[in-house]
Scaffold this motif. Structure first.
Motif, PDB file in Angstrom:
ATOM      1  N   GLY A 313       0.909  -1.214  -0.066  1.00 52.58           N
ATOM      2  CA  GLY A 313       0.003  -0.079   0.040  1.00 52.58           C
ATOM      3  C   GLY A 313       1.018   1.199   0.156  1.00 52.58           C
ATOM      4  O   GLY A 313       1.973   1.198   0.739  1.00 52.58           O
ATOM      5  N   GLY A 314       0.159   2.319  -0.563  1.00 51.81           N
ATOM      6  CA  GLY A 314       1.183   3.670  -0.847  1.00 51.81           C
ATOM      7  C   GLY A 314       0.746   4.456   0.555  1.00 51.81           C
ATOM      8  O   GLY A 314       0.251   4.083   1.403  1.00 51.81           O
ATOM      9  N   ASP A 315       1.247   5.651   0.524  1.00 53.43           N
ATOM     10  CA  ASP A 315       0.993   6.815   1.520  1.00 53.43           C
ATOM     11  C   ASP A 315      -0.528   7.123   1.416  1.00 53.43           C
ATOM     12  O   ASP A 315      -1.174   6.989   0.462  1.00 53.43           O
ATOM     13  CB  ASP A 315       1.727   7.859   1.283  1.00 53.43           C
ATOM     14  N   PHE A 316      -1.150   7.437   2.670  1.00 52.22           N
ATOM     15  CA  PHE A 316      -2.420   7.799   2.712  1.00 52.22           C
ATOM     16  C   PHE A 316      -2.722   9.201   2.227  1.00 52.22           C
ATOM     17  O   PHE A 316      -1.792   9.906   2.100  1.00 52.22           O
ATOM     18  CB  PHE A 316      -2.813   7.947   4.386  1.00 52.22           C
ATOM     19  N   THR A 317      -3.730   9.477   1.565  1.00 52.63           N
ATOM     20  CA  THR A 317      -4.107  10.794   1.318  1.00 52.63           C
ATOM     21  C   THR A 317      -5.141  11.278   2.282  1.00 52.63           C
ATOM     22  O   THR A 317      -6.444  10.390   2.445  1.00 52.63           O
ATOM     23  CB  THR A 317      -4.801  10.852   0.059  1.00 52.63           C
ATOM     24  N   TRP A 318      -5.117  11.900   3.243  1.00 50.56           N
ATOM     25  CA  TRP A 318      -5.958  12.385   4.301  1.00 50.56           C
ATOM     26  C   TRP A 318      -7.086  13.230   4.321  1.00 50.56           C
ATOM     27  O   TRP A 318      -6.834  14.395   3.519  1.00 50.56           O
ATOM     28  CB  TRP A 318      -5.110  12.679   5.860  1.00 50.56           C
ATOM     29  N   ALA A 319      -8.336  13.087   4.957  1.00 51.21           N
ATOM     30  CA  ALA A 319      -9.078  14.197   4.929  1.00 51.21           C
ATOM     31  C   ALA A 319      -9.966  14.192   6.334  1.00 51.21           C
ATOM     32  O   ALA A 319     -10.178  13.202   6.932  1.00 51.21           O
ATOM     33  CB  ALA A 319     -10.381  13.763   3.947  1.00 51.21           C
ATOM     34  N   THR A 320      -9.504  15.431   7.022  1.00 49.25           N
ATOM     35  CA  THR A 320      -9.910  15.484   8.417  1.00 49.25           C
ATOM     36  C   THR A 320     -11.107  16.373   8.364  1.00 49.25           C
ATOM     37  O   THR A 320     -12.084  16.500   9.311  1.00 49.25           O
ATOM     38  CB  THR A 320      -8.997  15.765   9.263  1.00 49.25           C
ATOM     39  N   ARG A 321     -11.053  17.435   7.548  1.00 50.40           N
ATOM     40  CA  ARG A 321     -12.394  18.504   7.547  1.00 50.40           C
ATOM     41  C   ARG A 321     -13.451  17.832   7.177  1.00 50.40           C
ATOM     42  O   ARG A 321     -13.452  16.979   6.101  1.00 50.40           O
ATOM     43  CB  ARG A 321     -11.754  19.862   6.682  1.00 50.40           C
ATOM     44  N   PRO A 322     -14.632  18.253   7.634  1.00 49.70           N
ATOM     45  CA  PRO A 322     -15.946  17.589   7.269  1.00 49.70           C
ATOM     46  C   PRO A 322     -16.238  18.025   5.793  1.00 49.70           C
ATOM     47  O   PRO A 322     -16.790  16.746   5.101  1.00 49.70           O
ATOM     48  CB  PRO A 322     -16.836  18.546   8.037  1.00 49.70           C
ATOM     49  N   GLU A 323     -15.897  18.995   5.171  1.00 47.87           N
ATOM     50  CA  GLU A 323     -16.288  19.223   3.751  1.00 47.87           C
ATOM     51  C   GLU A 323     -15.260  18.086   2.807  1.00 47.87           C
ATOM     52  O   GLU A 323     -15.536  17.697   1.752  1.00 47.87           O
ATOM     53  CB  GLU A 323     -16.086  20.677   3.491  1.00 47.87           C
ATOM     54  N   ASP A 324     -14.034  18.038   3.374  1.00 44.20           N
ATOM     55  CA  ASP A 324     -13.119  17.240   2.490  1.00 44.20           C
ATOM     56  C   ASP A 324     -13.711  15.740   2.714  1.00 44.20           C
ATOM     57  O   ASP A 324     -13.513  14.993   1.798  1.00 44.20           O
ATOM     58  CB  ASP A 324     -11.809  17.296   2.968  1.00 44.20           C
ATOM     59  N   LEU A 328     -14.975  13.058  -0.198  1.00 44.59           N
ATOM     60  CA  LEU A 328     -14.286  11.821  -0.293  1.00 44.59           C
ATOM     61  C   LEU A 328     -15.479  10.690  -0.501  1.00 44.59           C
ATOM     62  O   LEU A 328     -15.590   9.918  -1.569  1.00 44.59           O
ATOM     63  CB  LEU A 328     -13.316  11.681   0.523  1.00 44.59           C
ATOM     64  N   TRP A 329     -16.301  10.828   0.644  1.00 42.08           N
ATOM     65  CA  TRP A 329     -17.444   9.645   0.550  1.00 42.08           C
ATOM     66  C   TRP A 329     -18.417  10.040  -0.516  1.00 42.08           C
ATOM     67  O   TRP A 329     -19.097   8.883  -1.079  1.00 42.08           O
ATOM     68  CB  TRP A 329     -18.068   9.575   1.857  1.00 42.08           C
ATOM     69  N   GLN A 330     -18.705  11.153  -0.961  1.00 45.99           N
ATOM     70  CA  GLN A 330     -19.716  11.246  -2.085  1.00 45.99           C
ATOM     71  C   GLN A 330     -18.883  10.676  -3.262  1.00 45.99           C
ATOM     72  O   GLN A 330     -19.674  10.045  -4.212  1.00 45.99           O
ATOM     73  CB  GLN A 330     -19.748  12.876  -2.367  1.00 45.99           C
ATOM     74  N   ALA A 331     -17.785  10.737  -3.494  1.00 45.60           N
ATOM     75  CA  ALA A 331     -17.191   9.992  -4.653  1.00 45.60           C
ATOM     76  C   ALA A 331     -17.445   8.786  -4.685  1.00 45.60           C
ATOM     77  O   ALA A 331     -17.630   7.956  -5.689  1.00 45.60           O
ATOM     78  CB  ALA A 331     -15.614  10.207  -4.798  1.00 45.60           C
TER      79      ALA A 331
END
Length: 471
Positions: A313-324, A328-331
């Motif tokens: 596995g590669g590096d994580f791309t993180w999302a911590t802000r609610p809009e981000d 992500l989950w909408q995608a």
């Protein structure tokens, strides 16, 4: 009992239907429709099953009205097909024998919220997004998230799950009790609000997943969760689908309390990039989310990262802000629509299976090989934390040979899952599309199901032609 003789058994035939239609139109006025387009919308199918509209649509506004409608239909032997939002995937809202489509969307009141007990009671037409918007200010959320903004009554009827099931369970685990109108018009409340009970048969679980074939769910009491102190989401790329599945298996076996762990294969990533204007590498990905305190979320993330590296596995791309996180989950949730862009004019046929987590990588790998050998365009996504994955073949419905290839592929996929001690459907339900696999999965259990159906719905009017083979 053979459902094809519903109207003949009533002794009234088309006269009985005419009587029901006339009385419903007089009683409900503008909340009654015989318009073809309205009826076709209420038989919406997101599959290749033909659209089979009911004879009329009635919009109920209360449990008492549902009981009134069902009682009238029972008197004349007319089928009743419950309708929530029409997001089901296996023809659940089709009316192969005609009858009344009973629309519950106007039953959208949130009856009560008990923050101190972490539960609430809602009418069947309330959607999951509506509920979560209502309770957010109280620091609560309802975790079951099938992607579509489905009605909670429909989610109970199909035993829905979704992206959060790996941590919070399915509708089976999150419904405390429900109110339903049975086939004779009786109003039934299945249990109290107590968190557990040893009193009598578990009628709640009997009706959850019954897909409207035993009764019409009109109210649901649900378990709620506190909004976590910290939420972190991320995506991680892997060399192969098998690597991603093996990382998932070890994550679950290691006891990491991941809230969401979703698979998208390389083809689905390509489709999602095009649809959502993203630039993810076109390799298999896991989408993850961790819930808890700030410290526990960091610990969970670090533990998963170590496992991911072991499988390339590669590096994580993180999302911590609610809009981000929402983006992500909408995608992820838009994957059904994104996949359709892979073949302009192709019909999208979504199907799902579920296997024990230890067999996940094997089942997905064999499915990937089968897709390649069959020459199909069929991206894969999955709620892989609980062994559930979806395949979405894109097919030209004007090509009989291709339709046959897809049908054979879905049959092999289903039989592969059952042979691995899995199920023909993890969350889509049986409806019309998976009926032929039920006996292979349940054997003698299908006979018991028929006995229950005959006892609770002797006229066979409740959503006929669904779940049980030859009924």
């Amino acid at each position: 009992m053979v459902v094809s003789t519903l109207r003949e058994r009533s002794g009234l035939g088309s006269d009985g239907l005419a009587a029901v239609l006339g009385q419903l139109e007089a009683r409900f006025g503008q909340r009654f429709s015989r318009g073809l387009e309205i009826r076709r919308q209420h038989a919406n199918t997101t599959t290749w099953l033909p659209n089979e509209p009911a004879d009329a649509v009635v919009y109920a506004a209360s449990t008492d009205e549902v009981a009134e409608i069902v009682s009238l239909c029972a008197r004349y032997g007319v089928p009743v097909i419950p309708f929530g939002t029409g997001t089901s995937l296996e023809g659940h809202v089709n009316a192969p024998f005609g009858g009344i489509s009973l629309d519950l969307s106007q039953m959208n009141r949130i009856v009560a919220v008990h923050p101190e007990d972490l539960d609430c009671t809602v009418e069947a037409g309330v959607t999951r997004k509506q509920l979560n918007e209502y309770i957010r200010d109280q620091g609560l959320f309802f975790p079951i998230d099938p992607g579509a903004d489905a009605s909670l009554g429909g989610m109970a009827a199909t035993r829905a799950s979704g992206t959060n099931a790996v941590r919070y369970g399915t509708m089976r685990d999150n419904v405390i009790n429900l109110t339903a109108v049975m086939a004779d018009g009786t109003i039934l409340k299945t249990a109290s609000r107590a968190k557990k009970s040893s009193a009598g048969y578990d009628l709640t679980r009997l009706l959850i997943g019954s897909e409207g074939t035993l009764g019409v769910i009109t109210e649901v009491t649900l378990r709620l969760q506190g909004i976590p102190e910290a939420i972190a989401a991320g995506i991680c790329a892997f060399p192969t689908v098998e690597d991603a599945c093996n990382a998932t298996i070890l994550t679950i076996q290691s006891g990491i309390p991941v809230a969401r762990i979703e698979l998208m294969d390389a083809l689905m990533i390509r489709a999602t990039n095009q649809f959502a204007n993203l630039d993810m590498p076109e390799t298999p990905h896991l989408f993850l989310e961790f819930h808890g305190s700030t410290a526990s979320v960091a610990e969970q993330s670090e533990a998963f990262g170590a496992i991911a590296r072991d499988f390339g596995g590669g590096d994580f791309t993180w999302a911590t802000r609610p809009e981000d996180r929402s983006r992500l989950w909408q995608a992820r949730h838009d994957s059904y629509f994104a996949a359709k862009g892979l073949r302009v004019g192709g019909a999208s046929i979504a199907t799902d299976v579920c296997v024990p987590i230890s067999r996940l990588a094997e089942c997905v790998a064999e499915t990937v090989a089968d897709i390649a050998e069959s020459g199909l365009i069929a991206p894969i996504v999955g709620h892989v934390g609980d062994g559930n994955f979806h395949v979405q073949p894109l097919v030209d419905l004007n090509d009989a040979e291709e339709i046959e290839r897809v049908e054979h592929f879905i049959g092999r996929l289903t039989e592969r899952a059952i042979a691995m001690e899995g199920t023909c459907t993890g969350e889509h339900g049986v409806g019309q599309g998976k009926r032929k696999y039920l006996e292979k999965e349940h054997g003698a259990g299908v006979g018991i199901m028929r006995t229950i159906k005959a006892a609770l719905d002797p006229l066979g009017i409740m959503n006929p032609g669904k779940i049980l083979p030859d009924l």
